[in-house]
Design a protein around this motif. Sequence first.
Motif, mmCIF file in Angstrom:
data_model
loop_
_atom_site.group_PDB
_atom_site.id
_atom_site.type_symbol
_atom_site.label_atom_id
_atom_site.label_comp_id
_atom_site.label_asym_id
_atom_site.label_seq_id
_atom_site.Cartn_x
_atom_site.Cartn_y
_atom_site.Cartn_z
ATOM 1 N N PHE A 195 0.844 -1.213 0.000
ATOM 2 C CA PHE A 195 0.000 0.000 0.000
ATOM 3 C C PHE A 195 0.873 1.255 0.000
ATOM 4 N N LEU A 196 1.913 1.231 0.865
ATOM 5 C CA LEU A 196 2.790 2.403 0.953
ATOM 6 C C LEU A 196 3.384 2.736 -0.407
ATOM 7 N N ILE A 197 3.762 1.699 -1.150
ATOM 8 C CA ILE A 197 4.389 1.928 -2.446
ATOM 9 C C ILE A 197 3.391 2.590 -3.408
ATOM 10 N N VAL A 198 2.165 2.062 -3.421
ATOM 11 C CA VAL A 198 1.132 2.650 -4.290
ATOM 12 C C VAL A 198 0.828 4.093 -3.878
ATOM 13 N N HIS A 199 0.692 4.265 -2.563
ATOM 14 C CA HIS A 199 0.397 5.575 -2.015
ATOM 15 C C HIS A 199 1.490 6.570 -2.389
ATOM 16 N N LEU A 200 2.741 6.110 -2.268
ATOM 17 C CA LEU A 200 3.867 6.993 -2.578
ATOM 18 C C LEU A 200 3.842 7.376 -4.059
ATOM 19 N N ALA A 201 3.559 6.390 -4.902
ATOM 20 C CA ALA A 201 3.535 6.674 -6.341
ATOM 21 C C ALA A 201 2.522 7.775 -6.630
ATOM 22 N N GLY A 202 1.356 7.681 -6.006
ATOM 23 C CA GLY A 202 0.340 8.709 -6.197
ATOM 24 C C GLY A 202 0.803 10.048 -5.664
ATOM 25 N N ASN A 203 1.363 10.020 -4.469
ATOM 26 C CA ASN A 203 1.770 11.271 -3.853
ATOM 27 C C ASN A 203 2.820 12.019 -4.667
ATOM 28 N N LEU A 204 3.656 11.243 -5.344
ATOM 29 C CA LEU A 204 4.727 11.897 -6.095
ATOM 30 C C LEU A 204 4.153 12.783 -7.212
ATOM 31 N N LEU A 205 2.869 12.560 -7.560
ATOM 32 C CA LEU A 205 2.229 13.418 -8.563
ATOM 33 C C LEU A 205 2.164 14.864 -8.072
ATOM 34 N N LEU A 206 2.225 15.025 -6.756
ATOM 35 C CA LEU A 206 2.200 16.369 -6.180
ATOM 36 C C LEU A 206 3.379 17.200 -6.649
ATOM 37 N N LEU A 207 4.430 16.504 -7.045
ATOM 38 C CA LEU A 207 5.651 17.211 -7.414
ATOM 39 C C LEU A 207 5.668 17.608 -8.897
ATOM 40 N N GLY A 237 4.185 19.828 -10.558
ATOM 41 C CA GLY A 237 4.178 21.252 -10.876
ATOM 42 C C GLY A 237 3.080 21.632 -11.855
ATOM 43 N N ASP A 238 1.987 20.852 -11.887
ATOM 44 C CA ASP A 238 0.876 21.162 -12.795
ATOM 45 C C ASP A 238 -0.290 21.766 -12.033
ATOM 46 N N GLY A 239 0.038 22.320 -10.871
ATOM 47 C CA GLY A 239 -1.016 22.933 -10.064
ATOM 48 C C GLY A 239 -1.959 21.913 -9.478
ATOM 49 N N GLY A 240 -1.547 20.642 -9.492
ATOM 50 C CA GLY A 240 -2.328 19.607 -8.820
ATOM 51 C C GLY A 240 -3.324 18.894 -9.700
ATOM 52 N N ALA A 241 -3.297 19.164 -10.984
ATOM 53 C CA ALA A 241 -4.270 18.548 -11.875
ATOM 54 C C ALA A 241 -4.201 17.034 -11.845
ATOM 55 N N ALA A 242 -2.991 16.514 -12.045
ATOM 56 C CA ALA A 242 -2.814 15.063 -12.086
ATOM 57 C C ALA A 242 -3.158 14.446 -10.736
ATOM 58 N N PHE A 243 -2.685 15.114 -9.693
ATOM 59 C CA PHE A 243 -2.903 14.586 -8.353
ATOM 60 C C PHE A 243 -4.383 14.569 -8.004
ATOM 61 N N ASN A 244 -5.082 15.629 -8.356
ATOM 62 C CA ASN A 244 -6.509 15.687 -8.049
ATOM 63 C C ASN A 244 -7.285 14.624 -8.808
ATOM 64 N N PHE A 298 -6.666 14.418 6.140
ATOM 65 C CA PHE A 298 -7.009 14.226 4.732
ATOM 66 C C PHE A 298 -8.263 13.380 4.546
ATOM 67 N N PHE A 299 -8.244 12.234 5.141
ATOM 68 C CA PHE A 299 -9.345 11.310 4.876
ATOM 69 C C PHE A 299 -10.660 11.816 5.463
ATOM 70 N N VAL A 300 -10.633 12.109 6.750
ATOM 71 C CA VAL A 300 -11.857 12.557 7.423
ATOM 72 C C VAL A 300 -12.330 13.883 6.834
ATOM 73 N N GLU A 301 -11.380 14.769 6.626
ATOM 74 C CA GLU A 301 -11.678 16.095 6.104
ATOM 75 C C GLU A 301 -12.427 16.007 4.763
ATOM 76 N N LEU A 346 -12.087 22.227 -0.298
ATOM 77 C CA LEU A 346 -10.809 22.318 -1.000
ATOM 78 C C LEU A 346 -10.579 21.089 -1.862
ATOM 79 N N THR A 347 -9.762 21.259 -2.887
ATOM 80 C CA THR A 347 -9.313 20.068 -3.607
ATOM 81 C C THR A 347 -8.271 19.392 -2.752
ATOM 82 N N MET A 348 -7.977 18.156 -3.109
ATOM 83 C CA MET A 348 -6.993 17.405 -2.355
ATOM 84 C C MET A 348 -5.635 18.095 -2.433
ATOM 85 N N TYR A 349 -5.313 18.605 -3.607
ATOM 86 C CA TYR A 349 -4.028 19.262 -3.784
ATOM 87 C C TYR A 349 -3.921 20.478 -2.851
#
Lengths: 252, 660, 222
Positions: free
Chosen positions: C31-43, C45-52, C131-134, C142-145
């Motif tokens: 799970f951590l690996i999958v989660h990390l892969a997703g989180n790295l989308l935060l980096l 620099g597309d203003g969060g489009a991919a991450f959202n 994050f989750f509860v919010e 707010l968006t997730m990003y």
Amino acid sequence: MRFTLRIWRQKNAQDQGRFETYEVDGISPDASFLEMLDVLNEKLIHEGKDPVAFDHDCREGICGSCGLFINGRAHGPLPNITTCRLYMRHFKDGDTITIEPFRAKPFPIIKDLVVDRSALDRIIQKGGYISVNTGSAPDANSIPVPKPAADRAFDYATCIGCGACVAACKNASAMLFTAAKVSHLAMLPQGQPERRQRVKRMVAQMDIEGFGHCSNTGACAVECPAKIPLAAIAQLQRDFIWANLTPDPQIK
Amino acid sequence: MSEILTIPIPTKTEPSISWTEGSPILENRCPSGDLEKRWTRHKDSLRLVAPHNKRKLEVIVVGAGLAGASAAASLGELGYQVKVFVYHNSPRRAHSIAAQGGINAAKNYRNDGDSIWRLFYDTIKGGDFRARESNVYRLAEVSVKIIDHCVAQGIPFAREYGGYLDTRSFGGAQLMRTFYARGQTGQQLLLGAYAALQRQVELGNVKVFYNHELLDVVVDEGRARGVIVRNLITGEIHRVAGHAVVLATGGYGNAYYLSTNAKLSNATAIWRAHRRGAFFANPSFVQIHPTCIPQSGEYQSKLTLMSESLRNDGRVWVPRTPGDKRAPQSIPENERWYYLEEWYPSFGNLVPRDIASRAAKRVCDMGYGVGPTGRAVYLDFSDAIKRFGREVIYQRYGNLFEMYEEITGESPWETPMRIYPAVHYTMGGLWVDYNLMTNIPGLYAIGEANFSDHGANRLGASALMQGLADGYFILPYTIGDYLATQLFVKNSTDTAAFADAEKETRERIEKVLSTKGTRTVDEFHRELGKILWDSCGLARSASGLSEAFSKVRELRERFWQEVRVPGTGHEFNQNLEKALRVSDFFELGELMIVDAYHREESCGCHLREEYQTEEGEALRNDNEYAYVAAWEWAGEGKPPILHKEPLKFEFVKPTVRSYK
Amino acid sequence: MKAATTTPSWLHTSVGRKVIMAATGLFLITFLIVHLAGNLLLLRGDGGAAFNAYAEFMSTNPAIRILEIALFAGFILHIYQGLYFILRERKSRPQGYALNAANANSSIFSRTMRLSAVVVLVFLVVHLRHFFVEHRVLGSPLTMYESCKAAFENPYYSAFYVVSMVLLAFHLAHGFYSGLQTLGLIMNSRIERIVKWIGAGLAFAIPLGFAIIPMYFLLKTF
């Protein structure tokens, strides 16, 4: 050589226990740790004091009787030896040495440094054997055993039952002890009929005795005088999972 | 009762060795007829106990080494109610565990011509013709089944790549009949017997009492009825009744203080049985092993054996100048005395055990000994290392070199090993008949505790064989013959015999605790050991033995006046345990000296200096001494009574053992 | 817990419980690996489009929702067994040693599993609340990003996050190896060596990957 000894003294199981400090002098660097304690005890008797009780017997590293927790380690500062095979040359002149009994709930203290390790025997009673009656065996060579299997079985079978694995484990787990016997018998064709039952019963008894769980720190294998490898524990785990998750192929 | 407590009244005159001769032993229940059929026919003639009756019979087994554990397990399997008493904190601690080499069996898996006859012959000859033919033949016969049973138990014997059992040669035998589990054969066999015992505990047939030491055997109307034991943790004294009592308590080598035995090994059980009437046979037959790590100081508590195989490549020497304190490496070749090579040019360093042991003693007595105590000789590998290279020597002896270095702190690669002989095994023990029963009905002795199979010298890899033969395959049959007569006996500890034995035990404990002298038990034990070692060890002489006898007696008297045992009898008290054991060693020591003195011949381990050939070989006297010397306790301070059991040799002809 | 009543009793032995720990622990690592892969989308620099988009997918896809239940179960079992062992541990050695030189025979990571577990657990609670509860319970506007950005720009939160990742590294440094050993998969010293290397790699890479993200956001604020 001269040493200051901080030794755990406890009159009996009910007593609270405390450390007491003693001085010994004129110890030969070639004396074994137990011989150093002999010298201390002779001195204490002459002074009219109660000598320190400690377990020992063969004094050549095989009977498993001796077991002291010396300077924070089971059987002292060297890996893979018994207390009787620890020599004073491994200490520095003038050292202060702290000596405690092996501590675990299933090892109640009898006196001073002597503990009751019969819990280990009760684990064996639950299945650390092949149920064969005297007289019923076939010819010894009727069942060949591949040499690598026989050699591994031997490696696991060398456990001396000293309890250092329990003493060194932060959870006071007897997994290495139990696993050594389970693995020894798992290697051999003679051990197969009871293999599944054995591991279940021995693990259950381990829990009943109050030993802790294994958290794979590996401390046991570092201190084990018989050099039982951690692979024994992996073997037990495998057998245990297998025995509980799969139907017994021997029951058709 | 009071006689046990009274110290012999000190007499003005020097005590001297004396004994009286009793009637010879003519009944040992050995069968007659063809040697090969004796055991089978004997078994068929033994009385049986029906299964439902076995449950009603209680057997007490004392000791859980190879013999005791295997016997208790087998008796449990048969359905008897078995109680086992061990002074250890677990039955797995017995000293059988320390045996290294292997176990003999006439399997002939090598196709090298081995047979039951050959194992029998080697054993009886090895014992210098001082053992019974019937017993030794039976031992060789059942040796075969021992291996089968041990393999079935899962004992990881060494195997070849084909998966079949490996064997090796041992102790100069011309056959490879020794089965082994690396250098830990005794451990593996003991753990096998221990596991079988634990299985019976689980099944409820056997009850094992840990930390319980036998302090007396109860004999009532001439039969063994039970034992008195002390709970070593609480100090409580218990009476235990049984229909039969089996002593499997090992040898008495610790009488010498320093030996290769475990520290707690002791003679109390067999000695107390002896005092209750059991004959003690050949007490002076003690095996001394030539290659042990020598004593390095007064503090030393025990001696460690180094495998005899080292003499294949090591050269034994001492400096030519007595007291030469130079480091061995700096002593030039021409100042080294290779005394074995000089004295025994044809055998050199590979002379047999007893000769090697005695030669080492001789050079040390002459002042040539090395090391801090002057009681050691060098075993030097430098030539072999030069000749074969380090690699080869490492392959052969690597683990032994490491062990030596661990103990002494010296590396045999750099400096020669120092070795010296040490007491290793006792062939003597309680006298038993063919059924392994002592002369007290219902009292059995098995394993090293009896005298039965090794004569005057034991062959390597035979001790494990004998212990397991007795426990697995002999006693379970023979004990039934006696128990069948005891079916209607109700066990009770409420008898005068039990009360007396308990009272005497309590008084003995009280006495040793109340002495409150000035010297420790170990100080006395060391002194006793030195007397025995010097005059009843490697070489014995009439004058030395006489002197030793009075010294031991005097020391024993001082013991009872000067010993200091701290603590009480109502607690865990290791010094009290030790004191009781040592007090028995004193009495046994006297008997060993008497036996050595009386046997005016040399045989096996027993070398009387007066009886040797010009080359120093043992000079046996078959005309006068071809008998088992079974000694009877005559009472405190009274000379023991000698019963001779003549040894008949119908199948082998006693010859002079020649090493040339 | 209903599952417990139908669980075969062997799972209640110390070895069975360790098997649960191991199986859930290894599952959580994936799970951590999958989660990390997703989180790295935060980096990106597309203003969060991919991450959202990723966050949207993760919270609506039915397959993921089912996996999420398994994930929660995994966490709960892992934590439950962990707490059981923590409470049990003292019982098997009521009186400890006055002097214990455990460094000589075992690694610091293996002996601090309790500590690292507790810190990671606290982190988990805060993290879920944040994050989750919010988002999933309270329905944040707010968006997730934006949520992430807000959180990571808070130096206290970021520091807490980074420290937690260090402890997670500790936990993984022993946990991965320990899990495989408990499942009986480490049969010899060669496998042991390989597993220990992989374990060290995971213990280094996963927490570092997570920790880079708050540090990235925090540094951008300067």
